[in-house]
Design a protein around this motif. Structure first.
Motif, short mmCIF file in Angstrom:
data_model
loop_
_atom_site.label_atom_id
_atom_site.label_comp_id
_atom_site.label_asym_id
_atom_site.label_seq_id
_atom_site.Cartn_x
_atom_site.Cartn_y
_atom_site.Cartn_z
N PHE A 152 0.01 8.57 -0.94
CA PHE A 152 -0.09 7.73 0.24
C PHE A 152 0.82 6.52 0.06
CE2 PHE A 152 -4.74 9.30 0.22
CZ PHE A 152 -4.36 10.49 0.83
N PRO A 153 1.54 6.12 1.08
CA PRO A 153 2.47 4.98 0.95
C PRO A 153 1.75 3.74 0.42
CG PRO A 153 2.81 6.11 3.04
CD PRO A 153 1.59 6.71 2.43
N PRO A 154 2.20 3.16 -0.69
CA PRO A 154 1.51 2.01 -1.30
C PRO A 154 1.34 0.82 -0.36
CG PRO A 154 3.12 2.93 -2.81
CD PRO A 154 3.34 3.61 -1.50
N ASP A 155 2.36 0.53 0.44
CA ASP A 155 2.25 -0.61 1.36
C ASP A 155 1.14 -0.40 2.38
OD1 ASP A 155 4.26 -1.93 0.08
OD2 ASP A 155 5.82 -1.45 1.56
N ASP A 156 0.98 0.83 2.84
CA ASP A 156 -0.08 1.13 3.81
C ASP A 156 -1.46 1.06 3.17
OD1 ASP A 156 1.57 1.64 6.10
OD2 ASP A 156 2.14 3.54 5.18
N MET A 157 -1.53 1.27 1.87
CA MET A 157 -2.82 1.28 1.17
C MET A 157 -3.33 -0.12 0.84
SD MET A 157 -4.12 4.32 0.76
CE MET A 157 -5.25 4.06 -0.61
N LYS A 158 -2.52 -1.16 1.01
CA LYS A 158 -2.90 -2.49 0.55
C LYS A 158 -4.17 -3.00 1.24
CE LYS A 158 1.67 -4.10 -0.93
NZ LYS A 158 2.78 -5.04 -0.66
N THR A 159 -4.24 -2.89 2.55
CA THR A 159 -5.42 -3.37 3.28
C THR A 159 -6.67 -2.61 2.86
OG1 THR A 159 -4.10 -4.03 5.20
CG2 THR A 159 -6.46 -3.69 5.55
N LEU A 160 -6.55 -1.30 2.73
CA LEU A 160 -7.69 -0.48 2.34
C LEU A 160 -8.14 -0.80 0.92
CD1 LEU A 160 -9.59 1.74 3.24
CD2 LEU A 160 -7.88 3.42 2.57
N LEU A 168 -9.99 -4.06 1.02
CA LEU A 168 -11.32 -3.84 1.58
C LEU A 168 -12.23 -3.22 0.54
CD1 LEU A 168 -13.33 -3.73 3.94
CD2 LEU A 168 -12.34 -1.50 4.56
N ASP A 169 -11.72 -2.26 -0.21
CA ASP A 169 -12.51 -1.62 -1.26
C ASP A 169 -12.97 -2.65 -2.29
OD1 ASP A 169 -13.62 0.44 -2.86
OD2 ASP A 169 -11.80 0.53 -4.04
N GLU A 170 -12.07 -3.51 -2.72
CA GLU A 170 -12.43 -4.54 -3.69
C GLU A 170 -13.49 -5.48 -3.14
OE1 GLU A 170 -8.82 -6.44 -4.75
OE2 GLU A 170 -7.98 -4.69 -5.79
#
Length: 446
Positions: free
Chosen positions: A416-424, A427-429
């Motif tokens: 999955f593109p790392p930049d797109d995963m930043k918000t998720l 949120l997980d943290e």
């Protein structure tokens, strides 16, 4: 989808169904099973979306036939609030039909499709999986199959599927009702009867005593360790057609939007609103009217997909690159992967391995996005290759050529593109810090 807090809700029943004429529509992005449209090619394996009929069936009427009042679902009610179009597709000739409706997230411009699957049993009756809103049109299209509804199944705990279950079952009082175990709601855990679900029998893991056991097998994934409530999903295998049915475990994002999503929703998503401006990486965002054309409808679909998968993708202004990386392949949704499956990798791996070992399926029908997907056990394992990150000792203990092959394919399916995963990831943290979801409880600690 199912990774959101699963709150069961009732929805008022629509008016009593009456006959409506039918007409055939082109099945967008779906090809005949005899001429499967290739959507993804890894050289030695090909995934495709297919159906045994190139026609979809829907009512020629709108209005009252599609009316359904729904403002339930916490914290965001599930739209559309008043009108739901139903598309019926024959997935396996004479045996399996798919019924799809648009599903919108609250008052946003983000929509996807939600799917009910109907299987005709050897008894001549129908087995209904994950019911959708029982509009007049939906019920009429179901009755046109000219077979009694014998069983209605809720395969998950998630409220976007539970919300329509009670109203749907009341349309078929003679049917037997079956629900996934360990149902729960939030912020108050209420019994199923409170949500209009009565006479329900629990679905059990590998139960050989169900009325359909000779034709349909089942495996239950139940993980109480995930967070404020357990993640529960029941997978089914229809042996005569070699079809795997799941709810949210895997998805296949199509290049073009499902037919049930309205052009109004697509064009609304194509507008450069607040979300686009926030996620534009500082670029100038033009504020201009959106014309109704294929380009803007496609842009709306790509933006919808990225918001559904990542919540806050890196760049909604130019979604093409990220969308291309996430579409046309069998994957686990980034939300489900991050907030659920990565927390309990051993349980998920046991479930996935059991499915792959026992069921020689050749197609998969999820409850969202494309279906049916022509996919094998290797494709299914590849989508879950990310579990090896949490269970390195276990994956190394049994290499085997099939698993090595699935692992190699999985590098692409799990990327999955790392930049797109930043918000998720953020949120997980946050959810871990407040106790809403938990850290990994098995395998390698986070």
């Amino acid at each position: 989808m199912a990774a959101s807090a699963a709150v069961a809700s009732t929805a008022p029943q629509p008016l009593r169904p009456r006959a409506a004429p039918r007409w055939a529509l082109g099945n967008l992005g779906v090809a005949s099973s005899h001429r499967a449209l290739p959507l993804h090619d890894r050289g030695t394996r090909r995934l495709a979306v297919s159906a045994s009929s190139t026609d979809t069936e829907t009512s020629a009427r709108g209005g009252a036939e599609r009316f359904y009042f729904n403002f339930t679902g916490f914290p965001f009610p599930l739209g559309p609030f008043l009108n739901r179009r139903t598309i019926r597709t024959e997935a396996v000739k004479g045996r399996i039909w798919l019924f799809e409706q648009e599903q919108a997230l609250g008052f946003s411009s983000v929509s996807t499709n939600t799917r009910m699957t109907v299987v005709k049993l050897k008894s001549g009756g129908l087995w209904v999986h994950a019911p959708i809103a029982p509009t007049k049109e939906c019920i009429q299209l179901l009755k046109e199959l000219d077979a009694p509804v014998e069983h209605i199944v809720l395969p998950t705990f998630a409220y976007e599927h539970k919300v329509f279950f009670g109203p749907f079952t009341r349309k078929f009082p003679k049917a037997q009702i079956w629900v996934a175990p360990r149902q729960w709601s939030w912020p108050i855990n209420l019994p199923l009867e409170f949500f209009g679900i009565f006479r329900a029998k629990p679905l059990k893991d590998e139960d050989e005593d169900t009325p359909w056991a000779g034709e349909i097998e089942q495996k239950v994934l139940s993980s109480p360790e995930v967070g404020i409530g357990p993640y529960v999903e029941v997978a089914f295998y229809h042996k005569p057609s070699r079809t795997l049915l799941v709810t949210d475990a895997v998805i296949f994002v199509p290049r073009q939007p499902p037919e049930c999503i309205s052009k109004e929703s697509l064009l609304a998503s194509a507008k450069n609103g607040l979300a686009v401006k926030i996620l534009s990486k500082g670029k100038e965002v033009p504020d201009e009217p959106v014309m109704d054309n294929q380009l803007n409808r496609q842009k709306g679909w790509e933006r919808m997909v990225l918001q559904i998968l990542f919540l806050g993708p890196s760049n909604l202004l130019e979604p093409n690159s990220s969308f291309a990386q996430m579409s046309q392949k069998l994957i686990v949704s980034p939300i489900v992967k991050t907030l659920v499956f990565s927390k309990v990798p051993e349980k998920v791996r046991d479930w996935v391995d059991s499915i792959a070992a026992d069921w020689p399926f050749r197609r998969i029908i999820p409850a969202h996005f494309s279906a049916p997907v022509n996919a094998s056990r290797s494709d299914f394992l590849a989508a879950f290759a990310f579990l090896d990150e949490f269970l390195p000792e276990r994956s190394a203990a049994s290499p085997g050529l099939p698993l090595l092959f699935a692992s190699l394919m999985g590098k692409a399916a799990s990327y999955f593109p790392p930049d797109d995963m930043k918000t998720l990831s953020s949120l997980d943290e946050f959810l871990v810090s407040v106790g809403a979801v938990k850290k990994t409880v098995s395998g390698r600690k986070r």
